[in-house]
Design a protein around this motif. Structure first.
Motif, PDB file in Angstrom:
ATOM      1  N   HIS A 181     -16.909  10.949 -33.305  1.00 49.42           N
ATOM      2  CA  HIS A 181     -16.400  12.645 -33.677  1.00 49.42           C
ATOM      3  C   HIS A 181     -15.495  12.830 -32.175  1.00 49.42           C
ATOM      4  O   HIS A 181     -16.077  12.112 -30.820  1.00 49.42           O
ATOM      5  CB  HIS A 181     -17.479  13.479 -34.186  1.00 49.42           C
ATOM      6  CG  HIS A 181     -17.367  13.657 -34.679  1.00 49.42           C
ATOM      7  ND1 HIS A 181     -17.579  14.831 -36.179  1.00 49.42           N
ATOM      8  CD2 HIS A 181     -17.945  13.156 -36.300  1.00 49.42           C
ATOM      9  CE1 HIS A 181     -17.436  14.826 -37.118  1.00 49.42           C
ATOM     10  NE2 HIS A 181     -17.889  13.476 -37.579  1.00 49.42           N
ATOM     11  N   ASP A 187     -18.805   5.810 -37.651  1.00 52.56           N
ATOM     12  CA  ASP A 187     -18.092   7.243 -37.549  1.00 52.56           C
ATOM     13  C   ASP A 187     -17.392   8.275 -36.265  1.00 52.56           C
ATOM     14  O   ASP A 187     -18.402   7.073 -34.653  1.00 52.56           O
ATOM     15  CB  ASP A 187     -18.990   8.474 -38.312  1.00 52.56           C
ATOM     16  CG  ASP A 187     -18.130  10.104 -38.148  1.00 52.56           C
ATOM     17  OD1 ASP A 187     -16.789   9.820 -38.316  1.00 52.56           O
ATOM     18  OD2 ASP A 187     -19.455  10.762 -38.484  1.00 52.56           O
ATOM     19  N   HIS A 202     -23.410  10.678 -40.765  1.00 48.04           N
ATOM     20  CA  HIS A 202     -22.914  10.581 -41.384  1.00 48.04           C
ATOM     21  C   HIS A 202     -22.464   8.584 -41.494  1.00 48.04           C
ATOM     22  O   HIS A 202     -22.124   8.278 -42.063  1.00 48.04           O
ATOM     23  CB  HIS A 202     -21.768  11.301 -40.345  1.00 48.04           C
ATOM     24  CG  HIS A 202     -21.641  12.703 -40.626  1.00 48.04           C
ATOM     25  ND1 HIS A 202     -20.762  13.102 -39.713  1.00 48.04           N
ATOM     26  CD2 HIS A 202     -22.428  13.286 -40.628  1.00 48.04           C
ATOM     27  CE1 HIS A 202     -20.525  13.961 -39.664  1.00 48.04           C
ATOM     28  NE2 HIS A 202     -21.636  14.653 -40.459  1.00 48.04           N
TER      29      HIS A 202
HETATM   30 MG    MG Z   1     -18.393  12.593 -39.458  1.00 51.66          MG
END
Ligand code: MG
Length: 216
Positions: free
Chosen positions: A61, A59, A94
Motif C-alpha cells: 500500500h 501486499d 491482507h
Molecule cells: Mg491490500
C-alpha cells in the motif's frame, strides 16, 4: 525425570477418505477430532504423515500525507503519514488473507472482497482474515503456523510486532508461538526505502483436520 502429565492413549484409529489406520501415541481431542499438531508433538521427531498445504500472500500500500491511519497486523502504528486504501489498508492482514485463501487455491482477496463494493469500504481487515479461516475450517482445514515479514522504512515497529502476533494468533485461534511477525526496513532503496510504501509477505501452513475414533 518422569513426567507428571497424564499418559496419552497407547494408540488411536484415524479414519480418512474411507481408510482407517492405527497410529501410536495419538491424543484424542474434544469433538472427535485429532489435530495434527498433537500428532506431530507425540511422534517424537518422526513426522507422522498428514495432509498439509502452504499458502503465500503479499501486499503493498502507498504511504503519504493524509490517508488512513497506519494499521498493520490489526494494530494502529503511530506514524506521521497515512496509508492509501479502500478498506482499512492493513497490509499484513491482507497478505495473511491471501495466504489462507491461496493454501486451498481459493483465489485472492480481491475476488472475495472487491474494492469496487461499497460494503468493503472502511472495512476492518480482521474480518477478511476471519472469513478466510472460517472458509478453510468449513472445508475441513485449519492453520498450523504463520510466518510473516513487514517491510517499512519508518517508524520502527519495535514492540508493535508482539501486539501483531497476539492479534493474529487470536484471529486464527493459534498459540502465540505459532505466529511470527518480522520487520525489515528498505535500506533507503525502492518504494519502501523511500517511505513511499509499506509491504508484507506471509506464508501459512495449513493441515486437514482428521476424524478420529479412539480404540484405547
Ligand atoms: Mg491490500
Amino acid at each position: 525425570m518422569a513426567s507428571s502429565a497424564a499418559p496419552w492413549p497407547a494408540r488411536a484409529t484415524l479414519s480418512r477418505r474411507g481408510v482407517s489406520r492405527t497410529i501410536p501415541g495419538v491424543k484424542a481431542c474434544g469433538d472427535g477430532l485429532v489435530f495434527a499438531n498433537d500428532v506431530l508433538c507425540q511422534s517424537q521427531g518422526s513426522r507422522t504423515t498428514t495432509d498439509c498445504r502452504i499458502g503465500l500472500g503479499t501486499d503493498c500500500h502507498a504511504l503519504g500525507a493524509g490517508g488512513r491511519p497506519l494499521r498493520i497486523g490489526g494494530v494502529t502504528v503511530d506514524a506521521p503519514f497515512g496509508v492509501a486504501a479502500h478498506s482499512d489498508g492493513d497490509v499484513l492482514l491482507h497478505a495473511l488473507t491471501d495466504a489462507l485463501l491461496g493454501s486451498l487455491s481459493l483465489g485472492d482477496i480481491g475476488s472475495w472482497f472487491p474494492d469496487s463494493e461499497a460494503e468493503n469500504r472502511d472495512r476492518d481487515s480482521s474480518e477478511f482474515v476471519v472469513a478466510a479461516v472460517d472458509e478453510l475450517r468449513r472445508r475441513g482445514w485449519q492453520p498450523v503456523n504463520v510466518d510473516s515479514t513487514v517491510h517499512l522504512e519508518r517508524p520502527k515497529l519495535g514492540p508493535s510486532k508482539e501486539q501483531m502476533r497476539q492479534r493474529i494468533s487470536e484471529l486464527l485461534r493459534l498459540p502465540l508461538e505459532a505466529v511470527s511477525v518480522k520487520a525489515k526496513s528498505g535500506e533507503r532503496v525502492g518504494p519502501v526505502g523511500r517511505a513511499e510504501a509499506v509491504e508484507a509477505q506471509v506464508v501459512v501452513l495449513v493441515e486437514r483436520m482428521v476424524s478420529e475414533s479412539p480404540t484405547g
